[in-house]
Write an enzyme that holds these catalytic residues in place. Structure first.
Site, PDB file in Angstrom:
ATOM      1  N   HIS A  51       0.860  -1.197   0.000  1.00 14.73           N
ATOM      2  CA  HIS A  51       0.000   0.000   0.000  1.00 14.73           C
ATOM      3  C   HIS A  51       0.887   1.235   0.000  1.00 14.73           C
ATOM      4  CE1 HIS A  51       0.595   0.786   4.353  1.00 14.73           C
ATOM      5  NE2 HIS A  51       0.454  -0.520   4.534  1.00 14.73           N
ATOM      6  N   ASP A  92      -0.252   4.370   1.118  1.00 13.28           N
ATOM      7  CA  ASP A  92      -0.600   5.359   2.144  1.00 13.28           C
ATOM      8  C   ASP A  92       0.123   5.054   3.452  1.00 13.28           C
ATOM      9  OD1 ASP A  92      -2.344   3.058   2.304  1.00 13.28           O
ATOM     10  OD2 ASP A  92      -3.643   4.156   3.687  1.00 13.28           O
ATOM     11  N   GLU A 151      -5.150   1.837   2.585  1.00 15.73           N
ATOM     12  CA  GLU A 151      -5.076   0.575   3.333  1.00 15.73           C
ATOM     13  C   GLU A 151      -5.231   0.838   4.813  1.00 15.73           C
ATOM     14  OE1 GLU A 151      -3.289  -2.686   5.689  1.00 15.73           O
ATOM     15  OE2 GLU A 151      -2.685  -0.602   5.622  1.00 15.73           O
ATOM     16  N   GLU A 152      -4.608   1.931   5.265  1.00 10.67           N
ATOM     17  CA  GLU A 152      -4.529   2.192   6.706  1.00 10.67           C
ATOM     18  C   GLU A 152      -5.876   2.572   7.320  1.00 10.67           C
ATOM     19  OE1 GLU A 152      -2.118   1.399   8.443  1.00 10.67           O
ATOM     20  OE2 GLU A 152      -0.246   1.603   7.343  1.00 10.67           O
ATOM     21  N   HIS A 190       3.832   2.865  12.439  1.00 16.43           N
ATOM     22  CA  HIS A 190       2.806   3.723  13.045  1.00 16.43           C
ATOM     23  C   HIS A 190       3.342   4.577  14.191  1.00 16.43           C
ATOM     24  CE1 HIS A 190      -0.833   1.194  11.440  1.00 16.43           C
ATOM     25  NE2 HIS A 190       0.196   1.181  10.615  1.00 16.43           N
TER      26      HIS A 190
HETATM   27 ZN   LIG Z   1       0.906  -1.499   6.302  1.00 19.64          ZN
END
Ligand SMILES: [Zn+2]
Length: 388
Positions: free
Chosen positions: A74, A76, A138-139, A360
């Site tokens: 992904h 993003d 995706e997030e 994250h």
């Molecule tokens: Zn990821």
């Protein structure tokens, strides 16, 4: 004239520099990747979101008429808001054999390493094609890739298997839980708090529903089903957000709360929602309707991403294990697009550089050693599908 090859670190730097936080457009990054691939004669297909501000990119190297192996990531990243970074999150910074930057581990390091091998790949004669799939959003619930899957699922050349490069320290992930997010709206009836018999208290009704969810959560914890490969080894149910009321002396008319269910693969989320609905209908609504018949409880699904459960003896698992040299397989705690691919008939495993422990968070990084291992993994894959 020979094209100047951009190496994997420089590519990671270029990708990290695009602020592709999920709330932003990812088109600048996607167009950069499209142009990069185009430079090697690889055509990209862009599958846009309904508003046209974001896109998935899908490209095939090799025979475009056949299935083959899909490598997926992904584009993003999660927000840096309120995070205390020691480097600029959008300037890839190399320090202590690590690359710091937002998305370095999750998952621009993987995407860049893959792209850096395209010049090698296009020189080879391939026995089966490799497909590159780069998604958006995706997030925020694996939203973007769904439009791409809709396009791929009925094609004769649908990928026959997929490797998602989410950070697993290059271990082979064969499973993860699903993730369903739901919102419950309770519409009660306003009254002065001295006259509670004329009102319907939305907060109190919501509280009883939240307590019911907690009861279900305890039952899952204590009675399963269980899978010891997961931490925690049962399906989890949790309420994470609640909002309601206007003032203490007003019987609250509205209350809304969000809850999520992270089921073990195969556990039944609709049954949990049905149990909550039945409880509402049997225990809460009759009392609400006795005061005001127009009051209501509505449960809406915000997102649903299925779990992943690829057998250990599946060809996809065996392939990734042999490429990574990993002993055994793991099940990961985080969700991925893999569950959606698998549900669309594309068996999937998870294997990528870096650790979810760093994703994250502030000062997200990927170790150079992980990037090197990822490159070796992909190089072996290329050798495997090449005609010698
Ligand atoms: Zn990821």
């Amino acid at each position: 004239m020979a094209r100047a090859v951009i190496d994997k670190i420089e590519l990671t730097k270029r990708l990290v520099a695009f602020d592709t936080t999920s709330r932003n457009s990812n088109l600048a990054l996607i167009e950069f990747v499209r142009d990069y691939l185009d430079g090697y004669g690889v055509t990209s297909e862009l599958v846009y979101d309904p508003g046209g501000a974001k896109a998935n990119l899908y490209a095939t190297i090799g025979d475009t008429m056949r299935g083959g192996i899909m490598l997926s990531g992904h584009t993003d990243v999660v927000p840096i808001d309120d995070q205390d970074w020691h480097t600029d999150p959008f300037v890839l910074t190399e320090k202590d054999d690590r690359l710091y930057g937002r998305g370095s581990a999750d998952m621009k390091g993987f995407v860049a390493t893959l792209l850096s091998l395209v010049p090698t790949l296009v020189q080879r004669k391939l026995r089966e094609p490799l497909h590159l799939s780069f998604s958006y959003d995706e997030e925020i619930g694996c939203i973007g890739v769904r439009t791409l899957i809709d396009v791929l699922k009925d094609r004769a050349n649908k990928p026959r298997l997929c490797i998602v490069g989410e950070p697993t320290d290059m271990q082979v992930g064969v499973g993860h839980k699903g993730k369903h997010t739901l919102r419950c709206h309770v519409h009660g009836h306003e009254a002065h708090s001295s006259l509670i018999h004329q009102g319907v208290n939305a907060i109190e009704a919501a509280a009883e529903l939240v307590a019911k969810l907690k009861e279900i959560a305890r039952r899952k914890r204590d009675h399963g089903p269980f899978d010891p490969d997961f931490q925690p080894p049962y399906s989890s149910v949790h309420t994470g957000l609640i909002q309601g009321g206007t003032a203490l002396n007003i019987v609250p008319r509205e209350c809304t709360f969000d809850f999520e269910v992270r089921p073990l693969p195969g556990d039944d989320v609709p049954a949990i929602v049905a149990e909550l609905r039945e409880f509402a209908e049997a225990r809460i609504l009759p009392e609400m309707w006795a005061v005001r018949p127009e009051t209501s409880i509505l449960i809406e699904e915000l997102s649903a991403a299925p779990g992943l459960d690829t057998p250990k003896d599946h060809e996809a698992t065996q392939l990734a294990a042999s490429l990574s040299g990993a002993n055994g397989t793991i099940k990961v705690a985080f969700g991925t697009e893999g569950g959606l691919f698998a549900a669309a008939g594309i068996p999937t495993v998870i294997c990528g550089p870096g650790s979810i422990d760093q994703a994250h968070k502030p000062d997200e990084y990927v170790a150079l050693d992980q990037i090197a291992r990822c490159e070796a993994f992909l190089q072996r894959l290329i050798d495997r599908v090449s005609v010698r």
